[in-house]
Design a protein around this motif. Sequence first.
Motif, mmCIF file in Angstrom:
data_model
loop_
_atom_site.group_PDB
_atom_site.id
_atom_site.type_symbol
_atom_site.label_atom_id
_atom_site.label_comp_id
_atom_site.label_asym_id
_atom_site.label_seq_id
_atom_site.Cartn_x
_atom_site.Cartn_y
_atom_site.Cartn_z
ATOM 1 N N THR A 33 0.846 -1.193 0.000
ATOM 2 C CA THR A 33 0.000 0.000 0.000
ATOM 3 C C THR A 33 0.882 1.244 0.000
ATOM 4 O OG1 THR A 33 -0.129 0.070 2.422
ATOM 5 C CG2 THR A 33 -1.791 -1.242 1.263
ATOM 6 N N MET A 61 -8.409 3.241 -0.615
ATOM 7 C CA MET A 61 -8.130 2.389 0.543
ATOM 8 C C MET A 61 -9.142 2.563 1.670
ATOM 9 S SD MET A 61 -3.963 2.376 0.699
ATOM 10 C CE MET A 61 -3.937 1.722 2.377
ATOM 11 N N VAL A 72 -10.433 -2.979 -0.598
ATOM 12 C CA VAL A 72 -9.282 -3.536 0.119
ATOM 13 C C VAL A 72 -9.420 -5.042 0.244
ATOM 14 C CG1 VAL A 72 -8.045 -3.581 2.320
ATOM 15 C CG2 VAL A 72 -8.770 -1.399 1.348
ATOM 16 N N THR A 106 -6.614 -7.396 -1.703
ATOM 17 C CA THR A 106 -5.642 -8.135 -0.891
ATOM 18 C C THR A 106 -5.926 -9.634 -0.850
ATOM 19 O OG1 THR A 106 -6.935 -7.731 1.134
ATOM 20 C CG2 THR A 106 -5.196 -6.145 0.594
ATOM 21 N N VAL A 141 0.850 -8.662 3.264
ATOM 22 C CA VAL A 141 0.449 -7.289 2.942
ATOM 23 C C VAL A 141 1.297 -6.325 3.752
ATOM 24 C CG1 VAL A 141 -1.401 -5.574 3.035
ATOM 25 C CG2 VAL A 141 -1.922 -7.939 2.385
ATOM 26 N N TRP A 200 1.125 -2.790 5.093
ATOM 27 C CA TRP A 200 0.060 -1.807 5.308
ATOM 28 C C TRP A 200 0.630 -0.511 5.888
ATOM 29 C CZ3 TRP A 200 -4.850 -1.571 3.737
ATOM 30 C CH2 TRP A 200 -5.681 -0.590 4.290
ATOM 31 N N ASP A 228 -0.900 3.203 6.902
ATOM 32 C CA ASP A 228 -2.134 3.965 7.072
ATOM 33 C C ASP A 228 -2.054 5.247 6.243
ATOM 34 O OD1 ASP A 228 -4.511 5.072 8.002
ATOM 35 O OD2 ASP A 228 -3.546 5.954 9.758
ATOM 36 N N ALA A 233 -8.440 0.699 8.014
ATOM 37 C CA ALA A 233 -7.789 -0.602 8.187
ATOM 38 C C ALA A 233 -8.779 -1.753 8.305
ATOM 39 C CB ALA A 233 -6.895 -0.573 9.425
ATOM 40 N N LEU A 251 -8.595 -4.593 5.679
ATOM 41 C CA LEU A 251 -7.447 -5.479 5.868
ATOM 42 C C LEU A 251 -7.672 -6.403 7.054
ATOM 43 C CD1 LEU A 251 -4.470 -6.312 5.291
ATOM 44 C CD2 LEU A 251 -3.810 -4.515 6.914
ATOM 45 N N VAL A 258 0.743 -9.901 7.763
ATOM 46 C CA VAL A 258 0.690 -8.448 7.608
ATOM 47 C C VAL A 258 1.929 -7.834 8.234
ATOM 48 C CG1 VAL A 258 -0.545 -6.314 8.160
ATOM 49 C CG2 VAL A 258 -1.839 -8.403 7.673
ATOM 50 N N LEU A 302 2.939 -4.173 9.330
ATOM 51 C CA LEU A 302 2.321 -2.871 9.577
ATOM 52 C C LEU A 302 3.387 -1.819 9.820
ATOM 53 C CD1 LEU A 302 -0.154 -1.025 10.319
ATOM 54 C CD2 LEU A 302 0.197 -1.813 12.692
ATOM 55 N N THR A 336 1.507 -11.362 12.258
ATOM 56 C CA THR A 336 1.596 -9.903 12.163
ATOM 57 C C THR A 336 2.951 -9.415 12.646
ATOM 58 O OG1 THR A 336 0.618 -9.602 14.371
ATOM 59 C CG2 THR A 336 -0.883 -9.581 12.496
#
Length: 309
Positions: free
Chosen positions: A6, A52, A58, A62, A68, A70, A72, A89, A92, A104, A106, A138
């Motif tokens: 993103t 987004m 999204v 995805t 992914v 991500w 923001d 978000a 996602l 993910v 982040l 994550t």
Amino acid sequence: MSIVVTTPTGRVGSRVVRVLLQAGVRPRVLVRDPARLDPATRGLVDVRTGDMTDTAFVREATAGARTVFWVDPTQPTGPDPNAASERTAAGLVDAARAGDVARVVLLSSIGAELRGGAGHIDALGRIEECLDATGADTLHLRCAYFFSNLLFSLDDLARGVLPTQFHPERPMAWVDPRDIGDVAAARLLAGEWKGRVVQAVHGPEDLSFLQVAEILTGVLGRPVRAEAVSDADVRAALGSAGLPPGAVEAVAGMAAGTRDFTPEQPRDVLTTTPTTLAAWAYAHLRPRVSEAMRAAAARGGDGAAGAAA
């Protein structure tokens, strides 16, 4: 290997895309306007065009991705930026909860671990919590203060002033967004990590604003002094610029809530990145300050004196 990126035209996202391409990966990129992609890059990536903030977009864009990245995209200028970030978000989070996304990474921030009291950074803390609850793997990159934030102070620097809402004498972590992109790309490409992982990105060294002013004095070839600005003055200036109260608190609260904060993760070999502030400033800040000084000179302002080459 299916990787979604993103904000691929941003300072961090564009670097992530470049490294993935060099590693032989064709990333899927989510953009509102494909024309903003570098022409040389556009034909090498899988472009998905949409907003987004559109949860359905999204989810669809995805779906099936292994990982992914991500970022923001919310600008903290609306009436409730934190709620807007969480809503953005949500697509996602839903995809991760449904198993449509396996992992993910982040782009988070130092201070997200406070889980409150840090302005718009609180939204990143909330996104961390939402992703953690999905069961997907994550990784939260808690990044230091961006070198590029100095670009918001070009007119002040043209006058030889470095304003700050932080304590001028207190060292804090600073980082080049390009280095964040390198760390993010490495994590996106790595297959070993599982579960919930937190990695700070602290840059090469902690610097106070007094030290930053000294570095910029050398880079710009003219004196620069750090100048403390109170929370009240920052809030007043933001309000005068037309920002609603929620946006004022989101922006002003970031420094107010983190200036006495010690990050959860220490500086070590994993959290330290190489690019120095001086190197970044010579390449990116010095030319922009020179432009600001020339513009001030054209207006007859006091920023003209001692213009850097």
